[in-house]
Motif scaffolding. Structure first.
Motif, PDB file in Angstrom:
ATOM      1  N   SER A  91       0.821  -1.215   0.000  1.00 23.48           N
ATOM      2  CA  SER A  91       0.000   0.000   0.000  1.00 23.48           C
ATOM      3  C   SER A  91       0.854   1.264   0.000  1.00 23.48           C
ATOM      4  CB  SER A  91      -0.920   0.010   1.242  1.00 23.48           C
ATOM      5  OG  SER A  91      -1.772  -1.107   1.251  1.00 23.48           O
ATOM      6  N   GLY A  92       2.167   1.089  -0.089  1.00 21.25           N
ATOM      7  CA  GLY A  92       3.058   2.230  -0.088  1.00 21.25           C
ATOM      8  C   GLY A  92       3.291   2.827   1.286  1.00 21.25           C
ATOM      9  N   LEU A  93       3.021   2.056   2.354  1.00 25.69           N
ATOM     10  CA  LEU A  93       3.199   2.533   3.728  1.00 25.69           C
ATOM     11  C   LEU A  93       4.433   1.890   4.345  1.00 25.69           C
ATOM     12  CD1 LEU A  93      -0.511   2.341   4.930  1.00 25.69           C
ATOM     13  CD2 LEU A  93       0.711   4.323   4.000  1.00 25.69           C
ATOM     14  N   TYR A  94       5.042   2.583   5.293  1.00 24.76           N
ATOM     15  CA  TYR A  94       6.310   2.125   5.881  1.00 24.76           C
ATOM     16  C   TYR A  94       6.109   1.647   7.307  1.00 24.76           C
ATOM     17  CZ  TYR A  94      11.008   2.318   7.886  1.00 24.76           C
ATOM     18  OH  TYR A  94      12.177   2.011   8.531  1.00 24.76           O
ATOM     19  N   ILE A  95       6.509   0.425   7.570  1.00 30.79           N
ATOM     20  CA  ILE A  95       6.606  -0.113   8.927  1.00 30.79           C
ATOM     21  C   ILE A  95       8.046  -0.555   9.123  1.00 30.79           C
ATOM     22  CG2 ILE A  95       5.914  -1.938  10.532  1.00 30.79           C
ATOM     23  CD1 ILE A  95       3.217  -2.041   9.216  1.00 30.79           C
ATOM     24  N   PRO A  96       8.759  -0.028  10.113  1.00 30.90           N
ATOM     25  CA  PRO A  96      10.142  -0.463  10.331  1.00 30.90           C
ATOM     26  C   PRO A  96      10.183  -1.947  10.667  1.00 30.90           C
ATOM     27  CG  PRO A  96       9.363   0.840  12.189  1.00 30.90           C
ATOM     28  CD  PRO A  96       8.325   0.960  11.111  1.00 30.90           C
ATOM     29  N   THR A  97      11.189  -2.628  10.174  1.00 27.93           N
ATOM     30  CA  THR A  97      11.304  -4.064  10.424  1.00 27.93           C
ATOM     31  C   THR A  97      12.761  -4.460  10.404  1.00 27.93           C
ATOM     32  OG1 THR A  97      10.565  -6.253   9.685  1.00 27.93           O
ATOM     33  CG2 THR A  97      11.088  -4.655   7.975  1.00 27.93           C
ATOM     34  N   ALA A  98      13.074  -5.568  11.044  1.00 28.17           N
ATOM     35  CA  ALA A  98      14.456  -6.050  11.070  1.00 28.17           C
ATOM     36  C   ALA A  98      14.484  -7.551  10.809  1.00 28.17           C
ATOM     37  CB  ALA A  98      15.127  -5.694  12.394  1.00 28.17           C
ATOM     38  N   CYS A  99      14.169  -8.373  11.822  1.00 29.62           N
ATOM     39  CA  CYS A  99      14.333  -9.822  11.663  1.00 29.62           C
ATOM     40  C   CYS A  99      13.298 -10.436  10.732  1.00 29.62           C
ATOM     41  CB  CYS A  99      14.276 -10.510  13.024  1.00 29.62           C
ATOM     42  SG  CYS A  99      12.606 -10.605  13.738  1.00 29.62           S
ATOM     43  N   GLN A 100      12.082  -9.883  10.698  1.00 21.50           N
ATOM     44  CA  GLN A 100      10.961 -10.388   9.906  1.00 21.50           C
ATOM     45  C   GLN A 100      10.600 -11.822  10.261  1.00 21.50           C
ATOM     46  OE1 GLN A 100      10.792  -9.265   5.747  1.00 21.50           O
ATOM     47  NE2 GLN A 100      12.355  -7.700   6.034  1.00 21.50           N
ATOM     48  N   GLN A 101      10.845 -12.206  11.511  1.00 23.01           N
ATOM     49  CA  GLN A 101      10.518 -13.563  11.955  1.00 23.01           C
ATOM     50  C   GLN A 101       9.869 -13.579  13.341  1.00 23.01           C
ATOM     51  OE1 GLN A 101      13.897 -16.147  11.578  1.00 23.01           O
ATOM     52  NE2 GLN A 101      14.214 -15.664   9.434  1.00 23.01           N
ATOM     53  N   GLY A 102       9.371 -12.428  13.790  1.00 24.25           N
ATOM     54  CA  GLY A 102       8.667 -12.400  15.061  1.00 24.25           C
ATOM     55  C   GLY A 102       9.555 -12.421  16.283  1.00 24.25           C
ATOM     56  N   ILE A 103      10.836 -12.036  16.111  1.00 25.07           N
ATOM     57  CA  ILE A 103      11.780 -12.126  17.222  1.00 25.07           C
ATOM     58  C   ILE A 103      12.091 -10.769  17.832  1.00 25.07           C
ATOM     59  CG2 ILE A 103      14.111 -12.843  17.895  1.00 25.07           C
ATOM     60  CD1 ILE A 103      14.021 -14.798  15.515  1.00 25.07           C
ATOM     61  N   CYS A 104      12.414  -9.800  16.968  1.00 22.00           N
ATOM     62  CA  CYS A 104      13.023  -8.564  17.487  1.00 22.00           C
ATOM     63  C   CYS A 104      12.026  -7.530  17.979  1.00 22.00           C
ATOM     64  CB  CYS A 104      13.928  -7.943  16.422  1.00 22.00           C
ATOM     65  SG  CYS A 104      13.045  -7.221  15.024  1.00 22.00           S
ATOM     66  N   GLY A 105      10.789  -7.544  17.476  1.00 21.23           N
ATOM     67  CA  GLY A 105       9.790  -6.583  17.924  1.00 21.23           C
ATOM     68  C   GLY A 105       9.842  -5.241  17.214  1.00 21.23           C
ATOM     69  N   THR A 106      10.730  -5.080  16.247  1.00 23.71           N
ATOM     70  CA  THR A 106      10.868  -3.791  15.568  1.00 23.71           C
ATOM     71  C   THR A 106       9.593  -3.379  14.854  1.00 23.71           C
ATOM     72  OG1 THR A 106      13.217  -4.254  15.233  1.00 23.71           O
ATOM     73  CG2 THR A 106      12.258  -2.522  13.878  1.00 23.71           C
ATOM     74  N   CYS A 107       8.866  -4.341  14.285  1.00 23.02           N
ATOM     75  CA  CYS A 107       7.687  -4.026  13.475  1.00 23.02           C
ATOM     76  C   CYS A 107       6.399  -3.974  14.295  1.00 23.02           C
ATOM     77  CB  CYS A 107       7.537  -5.058  12.355  1.00 23.02           C
ATOM     78  SG  CYS A 107       7.163  -6.722  12.957  1.00 23.02           S
ATOM     79  N   ARG A 108       6.504  -3.886  15.601  1.00 23.58           N
ATOM     80  CA  ARG A 108       5.290  -3.880  16.426  1.00 23.58           C
ATOM     81  C   ARG A 108       4.424  -2.670  16.071  1.00 23.58           C
ATOM     82  NH1 ARG A 108       6.803  -1.784  22.522  1.00 23.58           N
ATOM     83  NH2 ARG A 108       7.563   0.251  21.899  1.00 23.58           N
ATOM     84  N   THR A 109       3.133  -2.872  16.034  1.00 23.68           N
ATOM     85  CA  THR A 109       2.184  -1.817  15.717  1.00 23.68           C
ATOM     86  C   THR A 109       0.884  -2.096  16.458  1.00 23.68           C
ATOM     87  OG1 THR A 109       1.153  -0.615  13.879  1.00 23.68           O
ATOM     88  CG2 THR A 109       1.275  -2.989  13.676  1.00 23.68           C
ATOM     89  N   ILE A 110       0.090  -1.058  16.677  1.00 27.89           N
ATOM     90  CA  ILE A 110      -1.150  -1.199  17.440  1.00 27.89           C
ATOM     91  C   ILE A 110      -2.277  -1.696  16.539  1.00 27.89           C
ATOM     92  CG2 ILE A 110      -2.999   0.099  18.559  1.00 27.89           C
ATOM     93  CD1 ILE A 110      -0.901  -0.257  20.508  1.00 27.89           C
ATOM     94  N   LYS A 111      -2.950  -2.737  16.973  1.00 28.06           N
ATOM     95  CA  LYS A 111      -4.163  -3.216  16.311  1.00 28.06           C
ATOM     96  C   LYS A 111      -5.359  -2.587  17.022  1.00 28.06           C
ATOM     97  CE  LYS A 111      -5.448  -7.435  17.139  1.00 28.06           C
ATOM     98  NZ  LYS A 111      -6.733  -7.197  17.877  1.00 28.06           N
ATOM     99  N   LEU A 112      -6.121  -1.790  16.274  1.00 27.78           N
ATOM    100  CA  LEU A 112      -7.258  -1.090  16.879  1.00 27.78           C
ATOM    101  C   LEU A 112      -8.507  -1.953  16.936  1.00 27.78           C
ATOM    102  CD1 LEU A 112      -6.732   2.366  15.143  1.00 27.78           C
ATOM    103  CD2 LEU A 112      -6.073   1.715  17.461  1.00 27.78           C
TER     104      LEU A 112
ATOM    105  N   GLY B  72      -2.366  -4.141  23.050  1.00 27.83           N
ATOM    106  CA  GLY B  72      -2.895  -4.190  21.699  1.00 27.83           C
ATOM    107  C   GLY B  72      -1.866  -4.223  20.594  1.00 27.83           C
ATOM    108  N   PHE B  73      -0.591  -4.376  20.949  1.00 27.07           N
ATOM    109  CA  PHE B  73       0.441  -4.445  19.918  1.00 27.07           C
ATOM    110  C   PHE B  73       0.408  -5.809  19.220  1.00 27.07           C
ATOM    111  CE2 PHE B  73       2.325  -0.990  22.396  1.00 27.07           C
ATOM    112  CZ  PHE B  73       2.796  -0.151  21.391  1.00 27.07           C
ATOM    113  N   VAL B  74       0.710  -5.795  17.936  1.00 28.22           N
ATOM    114  CA  VAL B  74       0.928  -7.021  17.170  1.00 28.22           C
ATOM    115  C   VAL B  74       2.213  -6.840  16.366  1.00 28.22           C
ATOM    116  CG1 VAL B  74      -1.510  -7.648  17.002  1.00 28.22           C
ATOM    117  CG2 VAL B  74      -0.486  -6.178  15.240  1.00 28.22           C
ATOM    118  N   LEU B  75       2.758  -7.943  15.898  1.00 29.39           N
ATOM    119  CA  LEU B  75       3.958  -7.902  15.069  1.00 29.39           C
ATOM    120  C   LEU B  75       3.543  -8.003  13.607  1.00 29.39           C
ATOM    121  CD1 LEU B  75       6.250 -10.284  17.142  1.00 29.39           C
ATOM    122  CD2 LEU B  75       6.301  -7.792  17.101  1.00 29.39           C
ATOM    123  N   ALA B  76       3.811  -6.930  12.855  1.00 28.28           N
ATOM    124  CA  ALA B  76       3.338  -6.868  11.470  1.00 28.28           C
ATOM    125  C   ALA B  76       3.947  -7.954  10.592  1.00 28.28           C
ATOM    126  CB  ALA B  76       3.646  -5.491  10.891  1.00 28.28           C
TER     127      ALA B  76
END
Length: 359
Positions: free
Chosen positions: A301-322, A342-346
């Protein structure tokens, strides 16, 4: 200062707190020095451009936010320096063949250059997981977080009974070797051992890949110790098996994986039927393709979410699920408090119907 003036470090506490690196905050840091550890390992000494001191726990990591060839890239690196030296922050990076970020750092990050970092992050740290008899066990680049722990304890001249075992390919690949040998010579409560997987005339120490018998030879009091383990996944699998066979209690074993987790279990399947994500702050609606994660959907969608491990380990991509539900394969990237908030890992969450994200 006159004779009647008193001085206490507590007088500096408010000012120091204002200058400290806050948890998961971003800031610009400047490379002050580059140290050559081995033929393919460099330590980058960083200081805050703002003058902030660094406050973190030994064993934590940071996320680098870089722009490489016009593309935004993030990578996680453990801090190799100890929190007892708050004026600078050090990361130790091995050049990896084909590695985008490691090669860029080795070739481009020079004294005087600025980069952006985020942190500190991570529950693999000595403050949250203390003990009196630590065994620090590392393989390859996994030495960095346990090196931070060891440096912190020796800086404080602690009385901990410390055993440090590091596994490398050859003697030339042992990072921090001279420092580790000097610490073992200086402190009677520190014992250091190296293991090289390849035989050579230049190496007379233990040779081969670590296994149960070798681990017990190097740490005969293994059952009395708490292990802090970090390294590539094949190394981790071997150590886990050794510890399990030895009957060590789970509370005496802590680990951090480098280079990602080998996970043969696929992400949980998305719900049958159409799924949709509403990115609340961006005002974007995205109809998901089958199996698409929140991170995939944001990128598409052209939106940016920071990410690192991309395997559910580091927590960098955590975002709030409303609202809505997701199937998430969290491998330790979220704390219980974050999940409750309410955080989830994108990177490892797939929508189950319609989901609204705070992005």
């Amino acid at each position: 200062m006159n004779a009647h003036t008193s001085f206490s470090t507590t007088d500096l506490a408010p000012a120091m707190r204002q200058r400290q690196w806050a948890e998961r905050s971003r800031q610009v840091v400047r490379c002050r020095r580059v140290i050559y550890e081995t033929h393919d390992v460099k330590t980058f000494v960083l200081s805050a451009a703002s003058g902030h001191m660094f406050s973190f726990s030994a064993g934590q990591y940071l996320v680098l936010h870089l722009a490489i060839d016009g593309t935004r890239v993030t990578r996680s690196y453990s801090v190799s320096s100890p929190p007892t030296r708050p004026l600078d922050l050090q990361i130790t990076v091995k050049r990896v063949k084909g590695g985008l970020v490691s090669n860029w750092l080795h070739d481009n990050l020079l004294p005087g250059h600025d980069i952006e970092i985020e942190g500190p992050i991570g529950r693999f740290n000595f403050d949250d997981l203390p003990c009196e008899k630590p065994l620090f066990l590392s393989g390859g680049s996994g030495i960095t977080p346990v090196m931070s722990m060891l440096r912190a304890l020796t800086d404080r001249a602690s009385g901990h009974d410390i055993r440090f075992i590091h596994c490398a390919r050859t003697a030339d690949d042992i990072a921090f070797r001279s420092e580790l040998e000097a610490l073992a010579a200086r402190f009677s409560n520190v014992e250091v051992s190296f293991v090289c997987s390849q035989q050579s005339s230049a190496w007379q120490g233990p040779t081969g890949r670590i296994d149960g018998p070798m681990l017990l030879r190097l740490a005969p009091d293994l059952h009395q110790r708490t292990s802090y383990v970090c390294g590539p996944e094949p190394f981790m699998q071997t150590v886990r098996a050794c510890v399990a066979e030895s009957g060590i209690a789970a509370s005496q074993y802590h680990e951090e994986s480098f280079g990602g987790v080998s996970n043969s279990t696929p992400l949980k399947s998305a719900v049958a039927g159409p799924t949709c994500i509403h990115f609340a702050r961006s005002g974007v609606e995205h109809l998901c393709a089958p199996g698409e994660t929140l991170l995939d959907a944001a990128r598409n969608s052209g939106l940016y979410i920071p990410t690192a491990c991309q395997q559910g380990i580091c927590g960098t991509c955590r975002t709030i699920k409303l609202s809505g539900e997701v199937a998430m394969d969290d491998l330790g990237g979220l704390s219980l408090e974050e999940t409750a908030a309410g955080f989830v890992l994108a990177c490892c969450s797939r929508p189950q119907g319609t989901v609204c994200i705070d992005l």
